[in-house]
Design a protein around this motif. Sequence first.
Motif, mmCIF file in Angstrom:
data_model
loop_
_atom_site.group_PDB
_atom_site.id
_atom_site.type_symbol
_atom_site.label_atom_id
_atom_site.label_comp_id
_atom_site.label_asym_id
_atom_site.label_seq_id
_atom_site.Cartn_x
_atom_site.Cartn_y
_atom_site.Cartn_z
ATOM 1 N N ARG A 80 0.828 -1.209 0.000
ATOM 2 C CA ARG A 80 0.000 0.000 0.000
ATOM 3 C C ARG A 80 0.860 1.256 0.000
ATOM 4 N NH1 ARG A 80 -3.195 -3.352 3.059
ATOM 5 N NH2 ARG A 80 -2.215 -2.738 5.009
ATOM 6 N N ALA A 81 1.899 1.272 0.843
ATOM 7 C CA ALA A 81 2.738 2.465 0.941
ATOM 8 C C ALA A 81 3.522 2.711 -0.340
ATOM 9 C CB ALA A 81 3.697 2.334 2.125
ATOM 10 N N SER A 82 3.865 1.645 -1.055
ATOM 11 C CA SER A 82 4.680 1.769 -2.262
ATOM 12 C C SER A 82 3.854 1.738 -3.541
ATOM 13 C CB SER A 82 5.717 0.636 -2.311
ATOM 14 O OG SER A 82 6.592 0.701 -1.200
ATOM 15 N N GLY A 83 2.539 1.478 -3.436
ATOM 16 C CA GLY A 83 1.677 1.446 -4.612
ATOM 17 C C GLY A 83 1.950 0.273 -5.523
ATOM 18 N N LEU A 84 2.193 -0.910 -4.929
ATOM 19 C CA LEU A 84 2.549 -2.094 -5.707
ATOM 20 C C LEU A 84 1.753 -3.305 -5.239
ATOM 21 C CD1 LEU A 84 6.435 -1.652 -5.631
ATOM 22 C CD2 LEU A 84 4.939 -1.258 -7.610
ATOM 23 N N ALA A 85 1.884 -4.390 -5.992
ATOM 24 C CA ALA A 85 1.315 -5.679 -5.609
ATOM 25 C C ALA A 85 2.450 -6.670 -5.409
ATOM 26 C CB ALA A 85 0.370 -6.199 -6.690
ATOM 27 N N ALA A 86 2.229 -7.642 -4.526
ATOM 28 C CA ALA A 86 3.198 -8.707 -4.286
ATOM 29 C C ALA A 86 2.613 -10.027 -4.769
ATOM 30 C CB ALA A 86 3.537 -8.801 -2.807
ATOM 31 N N VAL A 87 3.441 -10.836 -5.402
ATOM 32 C CA VAL A 87 3.075 -12.201 -5.772
ATOM 33 C C VAL A 87 4.080 -13.123 -5.096
ATOM 34 C CG1 VAL A 87 2.752 -13.850 -7.636
ATOM 35 C CG2 VAL A 87 2.119 -11.451 -7.983
ATOM 36 N N LEU A 88 3.577 -13.958 -4.188
ATOM 37 C CA LEU A 88 4.440 -14.810 -3.375
ATOM 38 C C LEU A 88 4.237 -16.276 -3.728
ATOM 39 C CD1 LEU A 88 4.043 -13.180 0.164
ATOM 40 C CD2 LEU A 88 5.596 -12.553 -1.694
ATOM 41 N N ASP A 89 5.314 -17.031 -3.662
ATOM 42 C CA ASP A 89 5.276 -18.476 -3.875
ATOM 43 C C ASP A 89 5.008 -19.140 -2.529
ATOM 44 O OD1 ASP A 89 5.713 -21.143 -4.375
ATOM 45 O OD2 ASP A 89 7.720 -20.895 -5.200
ATOM 46 N N SER A 90 3.818 -19.682 -2.349
ATOM 47 C CA SER A 90 3.448 -20.263 -1.056
ATOM 48 C C SER A 90 4.359 -21.416 -0.667
ATOM 49 C CB SER A 90 1.994 -20.734 -1.066
ATOM 50 O OG SER A 90 1.810 -21.766 -2.025
ATOM 51 N N VAL A 91 4.876 -22.140 -1.657
ATOM 52 C CA VAL A 91 5.745 -23.283 -1.385
ATOM 53 C C VAL A 91 7.122 -22.829 -0.907
ATOM 54 C CG1 VAL A 91 6.797 -25.345 -2.390
ATOM 55 C CG2 VAL A 91 4.510 -24.640 -3.107
ATOM 56 N N ALA A 92 7.512 -21.606 -1.241
ATOM 57 C CA ALA A 92 8.844 -21.107 -0.892
ATOM 58 C C ALA A 92 8.937 -20.578 0.528
ATOM 59 C CB ALA A 92 9.252 -20.010 -1.865
ATOM 60 N N LEU A 93 7.796 -20.368 1.189
ATOM 61 C CA LEU A 93 7.845 -19.799 2.538
ATOM 62 C C LEU A 93 8.649 -20.721 3.453
ATOM 63 C CD1 LEU A 93 4.200 -18.484 3.072
ATOM 64 C CD2 LEU A 93 6.159 -17.371 1.969
ATOM 65 N N PRO A 94 9.653 -20.189 4.147
ATOM 66 C CA PRO A 94 10.538 -21.033 4.946
ATOM 67 C C PRO A 94 9.857 -21.554 6.208
ATOM 68 C CG PRO A 94 11.096 -18.733 5.268
ATOM 69 C CD PRO A 94 10.059 -18.768 4.186
ATOM 70 N N ALA A 95 10.026 -22.839 6.458
ATOM 71 C CA ALA A 95 9.455 -23.481 7.651
ATOM 72 C C ALA A 95 10.572 -24.146 8.443
ATOM 73 C CB ALA A 95 8.410 -24.529 7.248
ATOM 74 N N SER A 96 10.479 -24.072 9.755
ATOM 75 C CA SER A 96 11.474 -24.706 10.610
ATOM 76 C C SER A 96 11.288 -26.217 10.610
ATOM 77 C CB SER A 96 11.353 -24.181 12.037
ATOM 78 O OG SER A 96 10.146 -24.649 12.621
ATOM 79 N N ARG A 97 12.333 -26.920 11.025
ATOM 80 C CA ARG A 97 12.231 -28.369 11.146
ATOM 81 C C ARG A 97 11.152 -28.733 12.170
ATOM 82 N NH1 ARG A 97 17.199 -32.578 12.581
ATOM 83 N NH2 ARG A 97 15.906 -34.453 12.689
ATOM 84 N N ALA A 98 11.040 -27.923 13.227
ATOM 85 C CA ALA A 98 10.030 -28.202 14.259
ATOM 86 C C ALA A 98 8.623 -28.125 13.683
ATOM 87 C CB ALA A 98 10.184 -27.229 15.423
ATOM 88 N N LEU A 99 8.363 -27.107 12.855
ATOM 89 C CA LEU A 99 7.035 -26.965 12.258
ATOM 90 C C LEU A 99 6.759 -28.110 11.293
ATOM 91 C CD1 LEU A 99 4.513 -25.144 12.050
ATOM 92 C CD2 LEU A 99 5.628 -23.994 10.125
#
Length: 323
Positions: free
Chosen positions: A226-245
Amino acid sequence: MREFAFIDSLRARVRSNDGVVRGIGDDAAIVRFAPGEECVVTTDTLVAGVHFPLDAAPADIGYKTAAVNLSDLAAMGATPRFCTFALTLPSLDGGFVEPLIKGLLALLDTHQVALVGGDTTRGPMSLTLTAIGSLPAGTALGRDGARAGDVVYVSGTLGDAAAALALRGQRGDSLDGERKLARTRLQQRLARPTPRVALGQALRGIAHACIDVSDGLAADLGHICRASGLAAVLDSVALPASRALLTLVDDPGQRLALQLGGDDYELCFSVAPENEEQLAAIAAATHTALTRIGTLGPGEGVHFLDADGRIMSAPAAGYEHFR
């Protein structure tokens, strides 16, 4: 414990630094900054039953009060310098207050932050810290500097704190040794998040925009969009997860929901593609894993791609106090 005895004992324990002219003991503190420095100020309040459970360990409450504020300074690229602390409690029970202050000062001392004042009040339990940092003039990281074509990175891992909250109240008697250890690690991430102070400073001049992930990745990155006037497209599979999770949550959909749940206090930032090669050295120098999770471009909002590269339905927006 009496109020003024508590203040005297606190004054005897707090660290100073070369910027403190007058600390605890007067009606207000006096601090100094070097020429060419700008002052960065943030305040967070933690309320019992909202930001921490009523049965939380006092030392963890104190530690987290410091951590969430230092995380805000980290997101701006600032060096923490001073803080004030307002403590509201039904009573000054020494058995509760002593470990709380110990936990608070443990993290402040780690970052050489001087506690220079505050207030004590009788009432429902809440803790308010105002943290003050500094940085070279004109170098602050903000939310409005992202550019189309930037790539989006996040530090550490996401979802541990939300998973710990989701598991609260569930008995762990049937868990094997590995899963019990994983649950303990999740609880530690919730109770004692790591403010990425060194990383924030290292990103000055590299990152175009930065924010800490407190209310949830989608919500917080949405502020940058919103502050930068842009959109983000994220890869849900790339989100980092800990070994515990990964050990405790097998279902990818459930894991994604937790990774967007917030309370991680990691940094999410954008950089130009040509600056990505500098991030490996920054990651090594700050001992912080950095993961590329998406891109910024024209449009608005935060969008997620599934494993097949298709736009997913919008996940939950994140935490909001008065919703």
